[in-house]
Scaffold this motif. Structure first.
Motif, PDB file in Angstrom:
ATOM      1  N   GLN A   1      -7.112  -3.947  -9.257  1.00 18.49           N
ATOM      2  CA  GLN A   1      -6.468  -4.244  -7.972  1.00 18.49           C
ATOM      3  C   GLN A   1      -7.556  -4.521  -6.940  1.00 18.49           C
ATOM      4  OE1 GLN A   1      -4.117  -0.768  -7.053  1.00 18.49           O
ATOM      5  NE2 GLN A   1      -2.804  -1.032  -8.848  1.00 18.49           N
ATOM      6  N   ARG A   2      -7.209  -5.376  -5.941  1.00 20.95           N
ATOM      7  CA  ARG A   2      -8.232  -5.782  -4.967  1.00 20.95           C
ATOM      8  C   ARG A   2      -8.383  -4.694  -3.892  1.00 20.95           C
ATOM      9  NH1 ARG A   2      -9.814 -10.636  -6.693  1.00 20.95           N
ATOM     10  NH2 ARG A   2     -11.188 -10.989  -4.916  1.00 20.95           N
ATOM     11  N   LEU A   3      -9.239  -3.766  -4.211  1.00 23.37           N
ATOM     12  CA  LEU A   3      -9.430  -2.563  -3.401  1.00 23.37           C
ATOM     13  C   LEU A   3     -10.869  -2.082  -3.571  1.00 23.37           C
ATOM     14  CD1 LEU A   3      -8.656   0.220  -2.121  1.00 23.37           C
ATOM     15  CD2 LEU A   3      -7.453   0.717  -4.231  1.00 23.37           C
ATOM     16  N   LEU A   4     -11.530  -1.737  -2.460  1.00 23.84           N
ATOM     17  CA  LEU A   4     -12.888  -1.196  -2.553  1.00 23.84           C
ATOM     18  C   LEU A   4     -13.124  -0.172  -1.453  1.00 23.84           C
ATOM     19  CD1 LEU A   4     -15.114  -2.486  -0.264  1.00 23.84           C
ATOM     20  CD2 LEU A   4     -14.413  -4.557  -1.467  1.00 23.84           C
ATOM     21  N   VAL A   5     -14.083   0.721  -1.711  1.00 24.99           N
ATOM     22  CA  VAL A   5     -14.489   1.701  -0.710  1.00 24.99           C
ATOM     23  C   VAL A   5     -15.998   1.600  -0.533  1.00 24.99           C
ATOM     24  CG1 VAL A   5     -12.596   3.290  -1.232  1.00 24.99           C
ATOM     25  CG2 VAL A   5     -14.777   3.571  -2.421  1.00 24.99           C
ATOM     26  N   MET A   6     -16.483   1.929   0.656  1.00 21.07           N
ATOM     27  CA  MET A   6     -17.920   2.037   0.872  1.00 21.07           C
ATOM     28  C   MET A   6     -18.225   2.978   2.026  1.00 21.07           C
ATOM     29  SD  MET A   6     -18.708  -1.883   2.068  1.00 21.07           S
ATOM     30  CE  MET A   6     -19.345  -1.985   3.752  1.00 21.07           C
TER      31      MET A   6
ATOM     32  N   LEU B   1      -6.604  -5.053   4.592  1.00 23.47           N
ATOM     33  CA  LEU B   1      -5.643  -4.027   5.004  1.00 23.47           C
ATOM     34  C   LEU B   1      -6.341  -2.676   4.946  1.00 23.47           C
ATOM     35  CD1 LEU B   1      -2.519  -5.113   2.878  1.00 23.47           C
ATOM     36  CD2 LEU B   1      -3.113  -5.787   5.232  1.00 23.47           C
ATOM     37  N   ASN B   2      -5.979  -1.768   5.850  1.00 24.31           N
ATOM     38  CA  ASN B   2      -6.516  -0.400   5.802  1.00 24.31           C
ATOM     39  C   ASN B   2      -5.612   0.477   4.927  1.00 24.31           C
ATOM     40  OD1 ASN B   2      -4.290   0.404   7.299  1.00 24.31           O
ATOM     41  ND2 ASN B   2      -5.414   0.526   9.238  1.00 24.31           N
ATOM     42  N   ARG B   3      -5.928   1.776   4.841  1.00 27.71           N
ATOM     43  CA  ARG B   3      -5.189   2.650   3.919  1.00 27.71           C
ATOM     44  C   ARG B   3      -3.740   2.858   4.335  1.00 27.71           C
ATOM     45  NH1 ARG B   3      -7.744   7.685   2.440  1.00 27.71           N
ATOM     46  NH2 ARG B   3      -5.687   8.539   2.122  1.00 27.71           N
ATOM     47  N   ASP B   4      -3.392   2.453   5.562  1.00 31.94           N
ATOM     48  CA  ASP B   4      -1.994   2.503   5.997  1.00 31.94           C
ATOM     49  C   ASP B   4      -1.288   1.160   5.802  1.00 31.94           C
ATOM     50  OD1 ASP B   4      -2.147   5.227   6.823  1.00 31.94           O
ATOM     51  OD2 ASP B   4      -3.270   4.557   8.589  1.00 31.94           O
ATOM     52  N   GLY B   5      -2.009   0.186   5.221  1.00 31.24           N
ATOM     53  CA  GLY B   5      -1.421  -1.123   4.969  1.00 31.24           C
ATOM     54  C   GLY B   5      -1.443  -2.040   6.180  1.00 31.24           C
ATOM     55  N   GLU B   6      -2.187  -1.629   7.224  1.00 32.29           N
ATOM     56  CA  GLU B   6      -2.271  -2.451   8.446  1.00 32.29           C
ATOM     57  C   GLU B   6      -3.457  -3.396   8.363  1.00 32.29           C
ATOM     58  OE1 GLU B   6      -2.850   0.922  10.890  1.00 32.29           O
ATOM     59  OE2 GLU B   6      -0.694   1.322  11.148  1.00 32.29           O
ATOM     60  N   PRO B   7      -3.256  -4.669   8.792  1.00 28.54           N
ATOM     61  CA  PRO B   7      -4.363  -5.633   8.742  1.00 28.54           C
ATOM     62  C   PRO B   7      -5.420  -5.354   9.815  1.00 28.54           C
ATOM     63  CG  PRO B   7      -2.377  -6.677   9.629  1.00 28.54           C
ATOM     64  CD  PRO B   7      -2.002  -5.270   9.270  1.00 28.54           C
ATOM     65  N   PHE B   8      -6.689  -5.640   9.485  1.00 30.90           N
ATOM     66  CA  PHE B   8      -7.784  -5.553  10.462  1.00 30.90           C
ATOM     67  C   PHE B   8      -8.832  -6.599  10.115  1.00 30.90           C
ATOM     68  CE2 PHE B   8     -11.233  -3.593   8.000  1.00 30.90           C
ATOM     69  CZ  PHE B   8     -10.549  -3.093   6.908  1.00 30.90           C
TER      70      PHE B   8
ATOM     71  N   VAL C   1       0.863  -1.181   0.000  1.00 28.46           N
ATOM     72  CA  VAL C   1       0.000   0.000   0.000  1.00 28.46           C
ATOM     73  C   VAL C   1       0.902   1.234   0.000  1.00 28.46           C
ATOM     74  CG1 VAL C   1      -1.790   1.243   1.274  1.00 28.46           C
ATOM     75  CG2 VAL C   1      -1.798  -1.269   1.222  1.00 28.46           C
ATOM     76  N   THR C   2       0.790   2.032  -1.066  1.00 32.31           N
ATOM     77  CA  THR C   2       1.682   3.180  -1.256  1.00 32.31           C
ATOM     78  C   THR C   2       0.874   4.478  -1.336  1.00 32.31           C
ATOM     79  OG1 THR C   2       1.536   3.062  -3.658  1.00 32.31           O
ATOM     80  CG2 THR C   2       3.246   1.710  -2.607  1.00 32.31           C
ATOM     81  N   ASP C   3       1.581   5.595  -1.509  1.00 35.03           N
ATOM     82  CA  ASP C   3       0.908   6.888  -1.704  1.00 35.03           C
ATOM     83  C   ASP C   3       0.028   6.849  -2.963  1.00 35.03           C
ATOM     84  OD1 ASP C   3       1.939   7.972   0.577  1.00 35.03           O
ATOM     85  OD2 ASP C   3       3.589   9.028  -0.418  1.00 35.03           O
TER      86      ASP C   3
ATOM     87  N   VAL D   1     -12.507   1.528   3.898  1.00 35.18           N
ATOM     88  CA  VAL D   1     -11.578   1.138   2.840  1.00 35.18           C
ATOM     89  C   VAL D   1     -11.139  -0.301   3.110  1.00 35.18           C
ATOM     90  CG1 VAL D   1      -9.299   1.598   1.847  1.00 35.18           C
ATOM     91  CG2 VAL D   1     -10.762   3.512   2.564  1.00 35.18           C
ATOM     92  N   PHE D   2     -11.191  -1.147   2.087  1.00 36.16           N
ATOM     93  CA  PHE D   2     -10.777  -2.544   2.220  1.00 36.16           C
ATOM     94  C   PHE D   2      -9.789  -2.868   1.103  1.00 36.16           C
ATOM     95  CE2 PHE D   2     -15.044  -2.183   3.969  1.00 36.16           C
ATOM     96  CZ  PHE D   2     -14.997  -2.939   5.142  1.00 36.16           C
ATOM     97  N   ILE D   3      -8.575  -3.242   1.490  1.00 33.06           N
ATOM     98  CA  ILE D   3      -7.543  -3.637   0.528  1.00 33.06           C
ATOM     99  C   ILE D   3      -7.286  -5.125   0.718  1.00 33.06           C
ATOM    100  CG2 ILE D   3      -5.130  -3.300  -0.164  1.00 33.06           C
ATOM    101  CD1 ILE D   3      -5.455  -0.400   1.050  1.00 33.06           C
ATOM    102  N   ASN D   4      -7.254  -5.885  -0.376  1.00 30.33           N
ATOM    103  CA  ASN D   4      -7.105  -7.350  -0.344  1.00 30.33           C
ATOM    104  C   ASN D   4      -8.102  -8.012   0.615  1.00 30.33           C
ATOM    105  OD1 ASN D   4      -4.943  -6.914  -2.068  1.00 30.33           O
ATOM    106  ND2 ASN D   4      -3.377  -7.236  -0.497  1.00 30.33           N
ATOM    107  N   PRO D   5      -9.392  -7.657   0.512  1.00 38.89           N
ATOM    108  CA  PRO D   5     -10.374  -8.201   1.466  1.00 38.89           C
ATOM    109  C   PRO D   5     -10.602  -9.702   1.281  1.00 38.89           C
ATOM    110  CG  PRO D   5     -11.506  -7.077  -0.322  1.00 38.89           C
ATOM    111  CD  PRO D   5     -10.034  -6.801  -0.511  1.00 38.89           C
TER     112      PRO D   5
END
Ligand code: QAP
Ligand code: CO
Length: 168
Positions: A56-61, A113-120, A24-26, A72-76
């Motif tokens: 890319q595996r990324l979505l917003v809602m 992952l969240n927008r900072d690349g941290e898993p949740f 997860v980058t800028d 924000v969900f990255i690689n959900p």
């Protein structure tokens, strides 16, 4: 920030299977902000990267009433927590003007992952659970119209193709 162009059914690019993000980058965060702006401007409650032609595996809602709870969900990754199905009249920014009843598991767990690349990890039910499943379907090249009858799907396809021809 920018409002992005949304692909519309039956555009074949909506059938692309999205790839996981390695990091997860800028650049990712700029895309997230543009997707949120695009979703709010529509207005909509969910948007997957596939719909703006980014595979890319990324979505917003944001399913909040105040439109103040961007998610924000990255690689959900979804797991079903309750096999019980809930019905909802779903729509989609890629299928403008059409709503059809779809059944999906009512309660799910998601790891991402969240927008900072941290898993949740999160448990979701109600509209949030439905919307998340709808958006993850996009990342797999699937649309809500795939769940309805072929006759209804064909009717929607013809109408949208006609709208798209008239705009071109
Ligand atoms: C997905 O859909 C969703 O037809 C998000 O003319 C919808 O934001 C998941 C929209 C319902 C679960 C339940 C649709 C805007 C927005 C339209 C949307 C339209 C304008 C759809
Ligand atoms: Co959609």
């Amino acid at each position: 920030m920018a409002v992005l162009e949304i692909l519309e059914f039956p555009d074949p690019r909506l059938r692309t299977e999205a790839k996981p993000l390695a990091r997860v980058t800028d650049t990712t965060r700029t895309l997230i902000d543009d997707m949120l702006e695009t979703m709010y401007e529509a207005p909509g409650i969910g948007l997957a990267a596939t719909q703006v032609n980014i595979h890319q595996r990324l979505l917003v809602m944001d399913v909040s009433d105040e439109k103040s709870e961007a998610m924000v969900f990255i690689n959900p990754v979804i797991s079903v927590l309750d096999e019980e199905l809930a019905e909802y009249d779903e729509g989609c920014l890629s299928v403008p003007g059409f709503y059809e009843t779809v059944c999906r598991p009512r309660k799910v767990m998601v790891s991402a992952l969240n927008r900072d690349g941290e898993p949740f990890t999160l448990e979701l039910e109600g509209l949030a659970a439905i919307c998340l499943q709808h958006e993850v379907d996009h990342l797999n090249g699937k649309l809500f119209v795939d769940y309805i009858s072929p006759l209804k799907r064909q009717r929607i396809r013809k109408k949208l193709e006609k709208d798209q021809r008239q705009r071109a």
